[in-house]
Motif scaffolding. Structure first.
Motif, PDB file in Angstrom:
ATOM      1  N   GLY A 253      19.623  41.527  12.989  1.00 29.11           N
ATOM      2  CA  GLY A 253      18.985  40.222  12.862  1.00 29.11           C
ATOM      3  C   GLY A 253      17.554  40.231  13.345  1.00 29.11           C
ATOM      4  O   GLY A 253      17.079  41.220  13.910  1.00 29.11           O
ATOM      5  N   TYR A 254      16.874  39.110  13.100  1.00 27.38           N
ATOM      6  CA  TYR A 254      15.460  39.004  13.439  1.00 27.38           C
ATOM      7  C   TYR A 254      15.226  39.181  14.929  1.00 27.38           C
ATOM      8  O   TYR A 254      14.125  39.525  15.343  1.00 27.38           O
ATOM      9  CB  TYR A 254      14.915  37.639  12.978  1.00 27.38           C
ATOM     10  CG  TYR A 254      14.982  37.410  11.485  1.00 27.38           C
ATOM     11  CD1 TYR A 254      15.177  38.464  10.603  1.00 27.38           C
ATOM     12  CD2 TYR A 254      14.836  36.129  10.958  1.00 27.38           C
ATOM     13  CE1 TYR A 254      15.247  38.250   9.243  1.00 27.38           C
ATOM     14  CE2 TYR A 254      14.896  35.903   9.589  1.00 27.38           C
ATOM     15  CZ  TYR A 254      15.104  36.962   8.736  1.00 27.38           C
ATOM     16  OH  TYR A 254      15.165  36.747   7.384  1.00 27.38           O
ATOM     17  N   HIS A 255      16.239  38.917  15.762  1.00 32.03           N
ATOM     18  CA  HIS A 255      16.096  39.145  17.201  1.00 32.03           C
ATOM     19  C   HIS A 255      15.665  40.589  17.471  1.00 32.03           C
ATOM     20  O   HIS A 255      14.857  40.849  18.357  1.00 32.03           O
ATOM     21  CB  HIS A 255      17.400  38.853  17.925  1.00 32.03           C
ATOM     22  CG  HIS A 255      17.377  39.242  19.378  1.00 32.03           C
ATOM     23  ND1 HIS A 255      16.730  38.487  20.333  1.00 32.03           N
ATOM     24  CD2 HIS A 255      17.870  40.331  20.027  1.00 32.03           C
ATOM     25  CE1 HIS A 255      16.851  39.088  21.513  1.00 32.03           C
ATOM     26  NE2 HIS A 255      17.539  40.200  21.347  1.00 32.03           N
ATOM     27  N   PHE A 256      16.213  41.528  16.711  1.00 36.20           N
ATOM     28  CA  PHE A 256      15.874  42.947  16.874  1.00 36.20           C
ATOM     29  C   PHE A 256      14.676  43.301  16.006  1.00 36.20           C
ATOM     30  O   PHE A 256      13.675  43.802  16.480  1.00 36.20           O
ATOM     31  CB  PHE A 256      17.073  43.825  16.530  1.00 36.20           C
ATOM     32  CG  PHE A 256      18.276  43.565  17.387  1.00 36.20           C
ATOM     33  CD1 PHE A 256      18.267  43.895  18.729  1.00 36.20           C
ATOM     34  CD2 PHE A 256      19.399  42.954  16.855  1.00 36.20           C
ATOM     35  CE1 PHE A 256      19.374  43.641  19.539  1.00 36.20           C
ATOM     36  CE2 PHE A 256      20.502  42.693  17.649  1.00 36.20           C
ATOM     37  CZ  PHE A 256      20.492  43.027  19.001  1.00 36.20           C
ATOM     38  N   SER A 257      14.787  43.039  14.722  1.00 32.66           N
ATOM     39  CA  SER A 257      13.683  43.311  13.797  1.00 32.66           C
ATOM     40  C   SER A 257      14.019  42.750  12.421  1.00 32.66           C
ATOM     41  O   SER A 257      15.178  42.677  12.042  1.00 32.66           O
ATOM     42  CB  SER A 257      13.453  44.826  13.669  1.00 32.66           C
ATOM     43  OG  SER A 257      12.581  45.105  12.593  1.00 32.66           O
ATOM     44  N   ARG A 258      12.998  42.348  11.692  1.00 32.16           N
ATOM     45  CA  ARG A 258      13.166  42.055  10.276  1.00 32.16           C
ATOM     46  C   ARG A 258      13.229  43.373   9.520  1.00 32.16           C
ATOM     47  O   ARG A 258      13.031  44.430  10.106  1.00 32.16           O
ATOM     48  CB  ARG A 258      11.966  41.239   9.787  1.00 32.16           C
ATOM     49  CG  ARG A 258      12.012  39.827  10.282  1.00 32.16           C
ATOM     50  CD  ARG A 258      10.846  39.022   9.771  1.00 32.16           C
ATOM     51  NE  ARG A 258      10.922  37.690  10.371  1.00 32.16           N
ATOM     52  CZ  ARG A 258      11.297  36.592   9.711  1.00 32.16           C
ATOM     53  NH1 ARG A 258      11.568  36.640   8.420  1.00 32.16           N
ATOM     54  NH2 ARG A 258      11.373  35.439  10.325  1.00 32.16           N
ATOM     55  N   ALA A 259      13.478  43.305   8.216  1.00 34.82           N
ATOM     56  CA  ALA A 259      13.409  44.500   7.389  1.00 34.82           C
ATOM     57  C   ALA A 259      11.942  44.919   7.296  1.00 34.82           C
ATOM     58  O   ALA A 259      11.059  44.082   7.108  1.00 34.82           O
ATOM     59  CB  ALA A 259      13.978  44.220   6.007  1.00 34.82           C
ATOM     60  N   ILE A 260      11.686  46.218   7.479  1.00 32.92           N
ATOM     61  CA  ILE A 260      10.321  46.751   7.539  1.00 32.92           C
ATOM     62  C   ILE A 260      10.186  47.960   6.615  1.00 32.92           C
ATOM     63  O   ILE A 260      11.186  48.586   6.260  1.00 32.92           O
ATOM     64  CB  ILE A 260       9.971  47.172   8.996  1.00 32.92           C
ATOM     65  CG1 ILE A 260      11.095  48.052   9.583  1.00 32.92           C
ATOM     66  CG2 ILE A 260       9.752  45.930   9.881  1.00 32.92           C
ATOM     67  CD1 ILE A 260      10.852  48.508  11.011  1.00 32.92           C
ATOM     68  N   PRO A 261       8.939  48.312   6.225  1.00 32.89           N
ATOM     69  CA  PRO A 261       8.754  49.477   5.359  1.00 32.89           C
ATOM     70  C   PRO A 261       9.188  50.779   6.059  1.00 32.89           C
ATOM     71  O   PRO A 261       9.269  50.816   7.293  1.00 32.89           O
ATOM     72  CB  PRO A 261       7.246  49.509   5.084  1.00 32.89           C
ATOM     73  CG  PRO A 261       6.689  48.252   5.619  1.00 32.89           C
ATOM     74  CD  PRO A 261       7.688  47.616   6.522  1.00 32.89           C
ATOM     75  N   ALA A 262       9.429  51.830   5.252  1.00 32.64           N
ATOM     76  CA  ALA A 262       9.970  53.087   5.774  1.00 32.64           C
ATOM     77  C   ALA A 262       9.123  53.679   6.906  1.00 32.64           C
ATOM     78  O   ALA A 262       9.669  54.152   7.904  1.00 32.64           O
ATOM     79  CB  ALA A 262      10.118  54.086   4.640  1.00 32.64           C
ATOM     80  N   TYR A 263       7.805  53.623   6.768  1.00 29.48           N
ATOM     81  CA  TYR A 263       6.980  54.265   7.806  1.00 29.48           C
ATOM     82  C   TYR A 263       7.104  53.517   9.128  1.00 29.48           C
ATOM     83  O   TYR A 263       7.108  54.124  10.196  1.00 29.48           O
ATOM     84  CB  TYR A 263       5.516  54.388   7.353  1.00 29.48           C
ATOM     85  CG  TYR A 263       4.717  53.097   7.417  1.00 29.48           C
ATOM     86  CD1 TYR A 263       4.724  52.200   6.348  1.00 29.48           C
ATOM     87  CD2 TYR A 263       3.960  52.777   8.544  1.00 29.48           C
ATOM     88  CE1 TYR A 263       4.013  51.018   6.406  1.00 29.48           C
ATOM     89  CE2 TYR A 263       3.232  51.595   8.612  1.00 29.48           C
ATOM     90  CZ  TYR A 263       3.265  50.719   7.542  1.00 29.48           C
ATOM     91  OH  TYR A 263       2.565  49.545   7.608  1.00 29.48           O
TER      92      TYR A 263
END
Ligand code: C2E
Ligand code: CA
Ligand code: CA
Ligand code: CA
Length: 275
Positions: A253-263
């Motif tokens: 969830g957003y608490h940890f992180s949103r979806a982000i690019p591979a790098y």
């Protein structure tokens, strides 16, 4: 319901016609987008709630349209499913996701979402096995997320798909648990290593006693059966605490992180490993 069954359209209203035109348009643009490389794969971490370390990344499709901007998956995935473009999209995404995962540490896995149509496509299991092989990824590092609606039709090709890939070591997760025709027989019949409890239960976890009780029951069942329970859509510290207390072992969830690019995912991993 406006549409009864897949092919059986009861009536058209002006807004529906517009909607269909809209869908056609998305369909045409989606086919172009695939060839123009407007799509990318983003990765969202799934975190061990005890250690706080990343255990897996879920691959999520992103479409950045040159003029319309970002088009959310909830808009283009259903269209891709209807027109069949999901097969091309899915093959491409599986390739990207497995290649990215092959650059991560050996204990890190990648999760890919599969819709029913992708599973029923001819040669689906072989396609996934060759993607893994081409990427040089160990099969147990790929996890396929499927929802309960996959089992709505009792199709032998779906059974064969799961059996063939499970035998090869690929893992399966039951996605959006609790939103569909949740049946324990699916859990009994198929070799799931994870159950992902839908966000709708999680957002109620601190306030709603019922959601909390359901998460508790599912977690207890998971412990007994050796299936990990993932809480989806964790946005606050309170939610993380609540689902952990209720027995979930993994969270996303957003608490940890949103979806982000591979790098960025690689950078996040390096940070995670050094702390
Ligand atoms: P999903 O498989 O349940 O994926 C999780 C969705 O929840 C993602 O939305 C993710 O960005 C969002 N999410 C994660 N954490 C939070 C949170 O804390 N709060 C809130 N509000 N949302 C959170 P996304 O990326 O927009 O994808 C939506 C759905 O589209 C996915 O739901 C999945 O069903 C579908 N989808 C996305 N990519 C693919 C794909 O490559 N193939 C297939 N077949 N479906 C996909
Ligand atoms: Ca998913
Ligand atoms: Ca989900
Ligand atoms: Ca979903």
């Amino acid at each position: 319901a406006k549409v009864a069954g897949r092919s059986q359209i009861r009536f058209f209203t002006p807004s529906m016609t517009r909607d269909l035109t809209h869908r056609r348009k998305i369909e045409t643009e989606l086919r172009l987008a695939l060839s123009r490389h407007e799509l990318s794969v983003y990765f969202q971490p799934i975190v061990d709630l005890d250690t706080g370390r990343i255990r897996c990344f879920e691959a999520l499709a992103r479409w950045f349209h040159p003029t319309r901007g970002e088009i959310p998956p909830d808009q283009f995935i259903p269209v891709a499913e209807e027109c069949g473009a999901i097969v091309t999209l899915g093959n491409w995404l599986t390739g990207e996701a497995t290649r990215a995962a092959a650059t991560w540490p050996d204990d890190m896995s990648v999760a890919v979402n599969l819709s029913p149509m992708q599973i029923k496509a001819p040669g689906a299991a072989l396609g996934i096995l060759s993607a893994i092989r081409d990427a040089g990824l160990s099969p147990d590092r790929l996890e396929l997320e499927i929802t309960e609606n996959v089992f709505l039709e009792d199709s032998p090709s779906i059974a064969m798909f799961i059996e063939d890939l499970a035998r090869a070591g690929v893992r399966f997760a039951l996605d959006d648990f609790g939103t569909g025709y949740s049946s324990l027989s699916y859990i009994n019949q198929w070799p799931f290593s994870k159950i992902k409890v839908d966000r709708s239960f999680v957002s109620g976890a601190q306030a709603g006693r019922k959601s909390d009780a359901i998460i508790r029951a599912v977690s207890q069942m998971g412990r007994t059966l050796g299936i990990e329970i993932v809480a989806e859509g964790l946005e606050t510290t309170e939610q993380v605490k609540a689902v952990r207390f209720a027995g979930c072992t993994l969270g996303q969830g957003y608490h940890f992180s949103r979806a982000i690019p591979a790098y960025q995912a690689s950078l996040l991993l390096a940070e995670d490993r050094s702390s």
